[in-house]
Write a protein that holds these residues in place. Structure first.
Motif, PDB file in Angstrom:
ATOM      1  N   LEU A 158      -8.508   0.033 -73.038  1.00 13.23           N
ATOM      2  CA  LEU A 158      -7.670   1.077 -72.217  1.00 13.23           C
ATOM      3  C   LEU A 158      -7.144   0.152 -71.111  1.00 13.23           C
ATOM      4  O   LEU A 158      -7.566  -0.759 -70.701  1.00 13.23           O
ATOM      5  CB  LEU A 158      -8.813   1.849 -71.356  1.00 13.23           C
ATOM      6  N   THR A 159      -5.508   0.258 -70.733  1.00 12.38           N
ATOM      7  CA  THR A 159      -4.793  -0.271 -70.073  1.00 12.38           C
ATOM      8  C   THR A 159      -5.242  -0.147 -68.592  1.00 12.38           C
ATOM      9  O   THR A 159      -4.960   1.298 -68.345  1.00 12.38           O
ATOM     10  CB  THR A 159      -3.383  -0.408 -70.411  1.00 12.38           C
ATOM     11  N   GLU A 160      -5.859  -0.915 -67.905  1.00 12.10           N
ATOM     12  CA  GLU A 160      -6.397  -0.637 -66.486  1.00 12.10           C
ATOM     13  C   GLU A 160      -5.370  -1.671 -65.583  1.00 12.10           C
ATOM     14  O   GLU A 160      -4.984  -2.800 -66.006  1.00 12.10           O
ATOM     15  CB  GLU A 160      -7.636  -0.855 -66.305  1.00 12.10           C
ATOM     16  N   PRO A 161      -5.134  -1.186 -63.987  1.00 14.98           N
ATOM     17  CA  PRO A 161      -4.458  -2.193 -63.224  1.00 14.98           C
ATOM     18  C   PRO A 161      -5.219  -3.413 -63.139  1.00 14.98           C
ATOM     19  O   PRO A 161      -4.591  -4.415 -62.886  1.00 14.98           O
ATOM     20  CB  PRO A 161      -4.304  -1.549 -62.127  1.00 14.98           C
ATOM     21  N   ALA A 162      -6.681  -3.509 -63.439  1.00 16.40           N
ATOM     22  CA  ALA A 162      -7.314  -5.053 -63.357  1.00 16.40           C
ATOM     23  C   ALA A 162      -6.761  -5.968 -64.389  1.00 16.40           C
ATOM     24  O   ALA A 162      -6.881  -7.071 -64.243  1.00 16.40           O
ATOM     25  CB  ALA A 162      -8.671  -4.913 -63.788  1.00 16.40           C
ATOM     26  N   MET A 163      -5.833  -5.393 -65.521  1.00 21.47           N
ATOM     27  CA  MET A 163      -5.266  -6.485 -66.363  1.00 21.47           C
ATOM     28  C   MET A 163      -4.166  -7.087 -65.674  1.00 21.47           C
ATOM     29  O   MET A 163      -3.523  -8.293 -66.242  1.00 21.47           O
ATOM     30  CB  MET A 163      -4.734  -5.635 -67.709  1.00 21.47           C
ATOM     31  N   ILE A 164      -3.688  -6.582 -64.541  1.00 20.64           N
ATOM     32  CA  ILE A 164      -2.611  -7.579 -63.822  1.00 20.64           C
ATOM     33  C   ILE A 164      -2.811  -9.042 -63.927  1.00 20.64           C
ATOM     34  O   ILE A 164      -2.191  -9.981 -63.780  1.00 20.64           O
ATOM     35  CB  ILE A 164      -2.432  -7.049 -62.230  1.00 20.64           C
ATOM     36  N   LYS A 165      -4.299  -9.399 -63.613  1.00 22.90           N
ATOM     37  CA  LYS A 165      -4.814 -10.604 -63.526  1.00 22.90           C
ATOM     38  C   LYS A 165      -4.216 -11.319 -64.830  1.00 22.90           C
ATOM     39  O   LYS A 165      -3.740 -12.633 -64.730  1.00 22.90           O
ATOM     40  CB  LYS A 165      -6.090 -10.799 -63.519  1.00 22.90           C
ATOM     41  N   GLU A 166      -4.551 -10.723 -65.919  1.00 26.54           N
ATOM     42  CA  GLU A 166      -3.962 -11.598 -67.161  1.00 26.54           C
ATOM     43  C   GLU A 166      -2.445 -11.608 -67.434  1.00 26.54           C
ATOM     44  O   GLU A 166      -2.126 -12.541 -67.852  1.00 26.54           O
ATOM     45  CB  GLU A 166      -4.787 -10.617 -68.517  1.00 26.54           C
ATOM     46  N   VAL A 167      -1.729 -10.664 -66.716  1.00 22.28           N
ATOM     47  CA  VAL A 167      -0.398 -10.762 -66.796  1.00 22.28           C
ATOM     48  C   VAL A 167       0.070 -11.937 -66.023  1.00 22.28           C
ATOM     49  O   VAL A 167       1.085 -12.554 -66.424  1.00 22.28           O
ATOM     50  CB  VAL A 167       0.180  -9.371 -66.428  1.00 22.28           C
ATOM     51  N   VAL A 168      -0.447 -11.846 -64.792  1.00 27.28           N
ATOM     52  CA  VAL A 168      -0.256 -13.037 -64.016  1.00 27.28           C
ATOM     53  C   VAL A 168      -0.550 -14.403 -64.547  1.00 27.28           C
ATOM     54  O   VAL A 168       0.407 -15.478 -64.587  1.00 27.28           O
ATOM     55  CB  VAL A 168      -0.951 -12.999 -62.409  1.00 27.28           C
ATOM     56  N   ALA A 169      -1.786 -14.614 -65.209  1.00 23.28           N
ATOM     57  CA  ALA A 169      -2.104 -15.784 -65.867  1.00 23.28           C
ATOM     58  C   ALA A 169      -1.014 -16.216 -66.850  1.00 23.28           C
ATOM     59  O   ALA A 169      -0.605 -17.386 -67.135  1.00 23.28           O
ATOM     60  CB  ALA A 169      -3.470 -15.709 -66.608  1.00 23.28           C
ATOM     61  N   ALA A 170      -0.575 -15.104 -67.773  1.00 20.93           N
ATOM     62  CA  ALA A 170       0.383 -15.488 -68.961  1.00 20.93           C
ATOM     63  C   ALA A 170       1.448 -16.056 -68.465  1.00 20.93           C
ATOM     64  O   ALA A 170       2.065 -16.904 -68.771  1.00 20.93           O
ATOM     65  CB  ALA A 170       0.632 -14.338 -69.612  1.00 20.93           C
ATOM     66  N   PRO A 197     -10.287   7.632 -62.644  1.00 19.51           N
ATOM     67  CA  PRO A 197      -9.308   6.919 -62.051  1.00 19.51           C
ATOM     68  C   PRO A 197      -9.945   6.143 -60.930  1.00 19.51           C
ATOM     69  O   PRO A 197      -9.530   4.845 -60.771  1.00 19.51           O
ATOM     70  CB  PRO A 197      -8.489   7.816 -61.378  1.00 19.51           C
ATOM     71  N   SER A 198     -11.040   6.509 -60.125  1.00 16.88           N
ATOM     72  CA  SER A 198     -11.897   5.767 -59.013  1.00 16.88           C
ATOM     73  C   SER A 198     -12.281   4.695 -59.729  1.00 16.88           C
ATOM     74  O   SER A 198     -12.347   3.628 -59.001  1.00 16.88           O
ATOM     75  CB  SER A 198     -12.846   6.836 -58.531  1.00 16.88           C
ATOM     76  N   GLY A 199     -13.212   4.817 -60.881  1.00 22.88           N
ATOM     77  CA  GLY A 199     -13.711   3.417 -61.331  1.00 22.88           C
ATOM     78  C   GLY A 199     -12.267   2.404 -61.657  1.00 22.88           C
ATOM     79  O   GLY A 199     -12.567   1.177 -61.630  1.00 22.88           O
ATOM     80  N   ALA A 200     -11.212   2.976 -62.414  1.00 19.77           N
ATOM     81  CA  ALA A 200     -10.143   1.978 -62.628  1.00 19.77           C
ATOM     82  C   ALA A 200      -9.767   1.301 -61.338  1.00 19.77           C
ATOM     83  O   ALA A 200      -9.456  -0.040 -61.557  1.00 19.77           O
ATOM     84  CB  ALA A 200      -9.242   2.661 -63.157  1.00 19.77           C
ATOM     85  N   ILE A 201      -9.600   2.235 -60.295  1.00 22.29           N
ATOM     86  CA  ILE A 201      -9.291   1.469 -59.188  1.00 22.29           C
ATOM     87  C   ILE A 201     -10.094   0.564 -58.543  1.00 22.29           C
ATOM     88  O   ILE A 201      -9.782  -0.680 -57.984  1.00 22.29           O
ATOM     89  CB  ILE A 201      -8.854   2.668 -57.907  1.00 22.29           C
ATOM     90  N   LYS A 202     -11.491   0.738 -58.584  1.00 23.72           N
ATOM     91  CA  LYS A 202     -12.486  -0.018 -58.205  1.00 23.72           C
ATOM     92  C   LYS A 202     -12.530  -1.484 -58.844  1.00 23.72           C
ATOM     93  O   LYS A 202     -12.590  -2.562 -58.292  1.00 23.72           O
ATOM     94  CB  LYS A 202     -13.894   0.494 -58.315  1.00 23.72           C
ATOM     95  N   ARG A 203     -12.363  -1.425 -60.293  1.00 21.44           N
ATOM     96  CA  ARG A 203     -12.514  -2.399 -61.209  1.00 21.44           C
ATOM     97  C   ARG A 203     -11.093  -3.536 -60.823  1.00 21.44           C
ATOM     98  O   ARG A 203     -11.315  -4.563 -60.900  1.00 21.44           O
ATOM     99  CB  ARG A 203     -12.469  -2.171 -62.408  1.00 21.44           C
ATOM    100  N   ALA A 204      -9.885  -2.675 -60.532  1.00 19.65           N
ATOM    101  CA  ALA A 204      -8.735  -3.401 -60.071  1.00 19.65           C
ATOM    102  C   ALA A 204      -8.979  -4.191 -58.761  1.00 19.65           C
ATOM    103  O   ALA A 204      -8.713  -5.546 -58.703  1.00 19.65           O
ATOM    104  CB  ALA A 204      -7.742  -2.384 -60.101  1.00 19.65           C
ATOM    105  N   ARG A 205      -9.612  -3.478 -57.727  1.00 15.58           N
ATOM    106  CA  ARG A 205      -9.807  -4.269 -56.458  1.00 15.58           C
ATOM    107  C   ARG A 205     -10.748  -5.280 -56.906  1.00 15.58           C
ATOM    108  O   ARG A 205     -10.424  -6.354 -56.259  1.00 15.58           O
ATOM    109  CB  ARG A 205     -10.160  -3.416 -55.368  1.00 15.58           C
ATOM    110  N   ASP A 206     -11.669  -5.146 -57.640  1.00 14.00           N
ATOM    111  CA  ASP A 206     -12.733  -6.420 -58.001  1.00 14.00           C
ATOM    112  C   ASP A 206     -12.088  -7.485 -58.521  1.00 14.00           C
ATOM    113  O   ASP A 206     -12.544  -8.534 -58.384  1.00 14.00           O
ATOM    114  CB  ASP A 206     -14.066  -6.005 -58.719  1.00 14.00           C
TER     115      ASP A 206
END
Ligand SMILES: [Zn+2]
Length: 255
Positions: free
Chosen positions: A215-227, A16-25
């Motif tokens: 793997l669905t990660e919170p970083a994908m929010i960027k792609e949701v917003v773009a769509a 989870p820490s990695g997923a959170i870091k990638r999301a923040r990035d």
């Protein structure tokens, strides 16, 4: 940006820490982590302690988790206090699976949802709702009756009339990565008022389209917003700003 619904406590996240870091990035400043039952709620609180201000915890009781008992739901209700969480959820009504269509099971779920809705109204907390398809109209009636002031219908899917009733009542509707490739969600993205849309991944739930095999990660929010920006013929920045402001208003997140 804010991921308004991600199960970072789920076993499917090896790191989870990695997923959170990638999301923040990727520009995701906060993630709302809804609990789904007693053990999940404790895990969510623990995560929020570790990532203060980044992981926002919600305590819930998932309506499709039939392994949980009514005693479990009362225990969750007892844990809810206003200062330590950003919302009550996820809670709602069952739709998937055989038991969801059993009248007695559904009636019991409605009673449980009403209890959570009254708690939300009394504590002035928002509700994160799981109420797919025809359950959306039923959940809407229950939360209005209880006087719930703030709520989001997560991964919303219902008829247009119910959708309009939800946003006209001032409640929010959230869109998942499906908005990038599924016509139903794309129609919804075009019809919603900009001040009623939230974005979520509901990770680790797996998606198709451009997300297949990932793997669905919170970083994908960027792609949701773009769509969504593409569908509404506007800019990424405008949808990012609107959905972030909406999440801040719903969950009362300070800047
Ligand atoms: Zn969920």
């Amino acid at each position: 940006m804010i991921d308004s619904h991600v199960h970072l406590d789920a076993d499917q996240y090896p790191d989870p820490s990695g997923a959170i870091k990638r999301a923040r990035d990727a520009g995701v400043s906060a993630m709302v982590a809804p609990g789904v039952g007693p053990a999940s709620n404790l895990a969510v609180i623990e995560l929020a302690r570790k990532f203060r201000g980044v992981i926002l915890p919600a305590l819930g009781f998932h309506p499709e988790r039939f392994e949980h008992s009514e005693d479990d739901s009362r225990e969750v209700l007892g844990l809810i206090e206003r200062d330590s969480i950003c919302a009550i959820g996820e809670v709602g009504l069952p739709w998937y699976g055989e038991r969801a269509n059993d009248a007695a099971v559904l009636d019991a779920a409605k009673v449980t949802l009403a209890r959570f809705a009254h708690a939300a109204a009394a504590l002035d907390l928002p509700l994160i709702l799981h109420a797919p398809h025809a359950r959306a109209a039923e959940a809407l009636a229950i939360i209005r009756e209880a006087g719930v002031r703030r709520a989001v219908f997560h991964w919303h899917k219902s008829d247009e009339q119910t959708t309009r009733a939800i946003f006209n009542a001032g409640y929010f509707i959230s869109l998942t990565p499906e908005v990038a490739y599924r016509a139903r969600d794309q129609d919804l993205a075009r019809m919603l008022p900009a001040n009623r849309i939230l974005v979520e991944t509901d990770g680790p739930w797996p998606y198709g389209g451009q997300f297949a095999g990932r793997l669905t990660e919170p970083a994908m929010i960027k792609e949701v917003v773009a769509a969504i920006a593409h569908l509404r013929c506007t800019t990424f920045e405008e949808i990012a700003a609107a959905t972030t402001a909406n999440a801040r208003a719903l969950f009362r997140i300070r800047e």
